[in-house]
Every structure is written in structure tokens, then in C-alpha cells.
Scaffold this motif. Sequence first.
Motif, PDB file in Angstrom:
ATOM      1  N   HIS A  31       0.846  -1.198   0.000  1.00 11.81           N
ATOM      2  CA  HIS A  31       0.000   0.000   0.000  1.00 11.81           C
ATOM      3  C   HIS A  31       0.879   1.245   0.000  1.00 11.81           C
ATOM      4  O   HIS A  31       1.718   1.424   0.874  1.00 11.81           O
ATOM      5  CB  HIS A  31      -0.891  -0.016   1.246  1.00 11.81           C
ATOM      6  N   GLN A  32       0.716   2.070  -1.023  1.00  8.91           N
ATOM      7  CA  GLN A  32       1.423   3.345  -1.190  1.00  8.91           C
ATOM      8  C   GLN A  32       2.942   3.197  -1.255  1.00  8.91           C
ATOM      9  O   GLN A  32       3.682   4.116  -0.956  1.00  8.91           O
ATOM     10  CB  GLN A  32       1.043   4.339  -0.081  1.00  8.91           C
ATOM     11  N   ARG A  33       3.404   1.999  -1.677  1.00 12.02           N
ATOM     12  CA  ARG A  33       4.853   1.769  -1.799  1.00 12.02           C
ATOM     13  C   ARG A  33       5.420   2.682  -2.876  1.00 12.02           C
ATOM     14  O   ARG A  33       4.915   2.711  -3.995  1.00 12.02           O
ATOM     15  CB  ARG A  33       5.115   0.319  -2.166  1.00 12.02           C
ATOM     16  N   PRO A  34       6.478   3.415  -2.565  1.00 11.40           N
ATOM     17  CA  PRO A  34       7.084   4.272  -3.590  1.00 11.40           C
ATOM     18  C   PRO A  34       7.818   3.432  -4.632  1.00 11.40           C
ATOM     19  O   PRO A  34       8.310   2.344  -4.312  1.00 11.40           O
ATOM     20  CB  PRO A  34       8.062   5.146  -2.793  1.00 11.40           C
ATOM     21  N   PRO A  35       7.884   3.911  -5.860  1.00 13.93           N
ATOM     22  CA  PRO A  35       8.540   3.138  -6.930  1.00 13.93           C
ATOM     23  C   PRO A  35       9.972   2.737  -6.597  1.00 13.93           C
ATOM     24  O   PRO A  35      10.404   1.653  -6.955  1.00 13.93           O
ATOM     25  CB  PRO A  35       8.510   4.089  -8.128  1.00 13.93           C
ATOM     26  N   ALA A  36      10.717   3.569  -5.887  1.00 14.74           N
ATOM     27  CA  ALA A  36      12.109   3.274  -5.560  1.00 14.74           C
ATOM     28  C   ALA A  36      12.234   2.065  -4.629  1.00 14.74           C
ATOM     29  O   ALA A  36      13.287   1.449  -4.549  1.00 14.74           O
ATOM     30  CB  ALA A  36      12.765   4.480  -4.906  1.00 14.74           C
ATOM     31  N   GLY A  77      13.118  -6.077  -4.936  1.00 16.28           N
ATOM     32  CA  GLY A  77      13.379  -6.939  -3.795  1.00 16.28           C
ATOM     33  C   GLY A  77      12.195  -7.185  -2.883  1.00 16.28           C
ATOM     34  O   GLY A  77      12.345  -7.813  -1.845  1.00 16.28           O
ATOM     35  N   ARG A  78      11.010  -6.745  -3.237  1.00 17.79           N
ATOM     36  CA  ARG A  78       9.827  -6.965  -2.391  1.00 17.79           C
ATOM     37  C   ARG A  78       9.033  -8.157  -2.890  1.00 17.79           C
ATOM     38  O   ARG A  78       8.990  -8.444  -4.073  1.00 17.79           O
ATOM     39  CB  ARG A  78       8.932  -5.719  -2.383  1.00 17.79           C
TER      40      ARG A  78
END
Length: 101
Positions: free
Chosen positions: A74-79, A83-84
Motif C-alpha cells: 500500500h502506497q509503496r514508492p517506486p524506488a 526486492g519486495r
Amino acid sequence: MRVHNDSGRRLELILEPYGSDHWLMPGETFVVVTDGSPAEPFQVDCAAGSMTVHVHGGMGWVEDTDGNEVECAHQRPPAAESGRRGGAFGRVVRRLRTGSS
């Protein structure tokens, strides 16, 4: 357990042992929930820009203040994309928690 981001930056909330990441915008509040009832249900570790919540004795998940589940990423920034794991593990936990398939 309520988690509020009172900084001026996005805050990463990591839920362990799942490794799911949930990003709070400035001023936003999430609630970490567990279905277990141990004497110490959470351990919290803080670092610059992130907070890790370890859930003890039961399943854990993240909700908004209205009780809606907040998905992994949720709302993860592109940078932060590389690795997620993504949201598949969160869906498995939700199925186990609700008994749905």
C-alpha cells in the motif's frame, strides 16, 4: 496497536513475520491487529523512515482507522519496488484468517 506518522515523510511499516510492507503518508494512521492474546502481542523496532512490528502469538494484519484491511505494498514508492515480495502472502494470511478459499 495504532501507528501514526507524524513526520513530514512517507513511513514504511513492516509487519513480521510476514515481511509485508505498508506505507503511511504524513498524518496517516494505521492499526496493527492480531487475533492472538499473549501478554506481549507486539515488539516494535524503529529505524529512520521505517517501523517494524513483530506479531507474537497469532496472525497479524494492518487496517486503516475505519477497519478496512490495508494490503501489502500500500502506497509503496517506486524506488522501493525492487526486492519486495508483493501482496500474495497477505492474501494467504487473509484466507487463513477468514476461512475463505
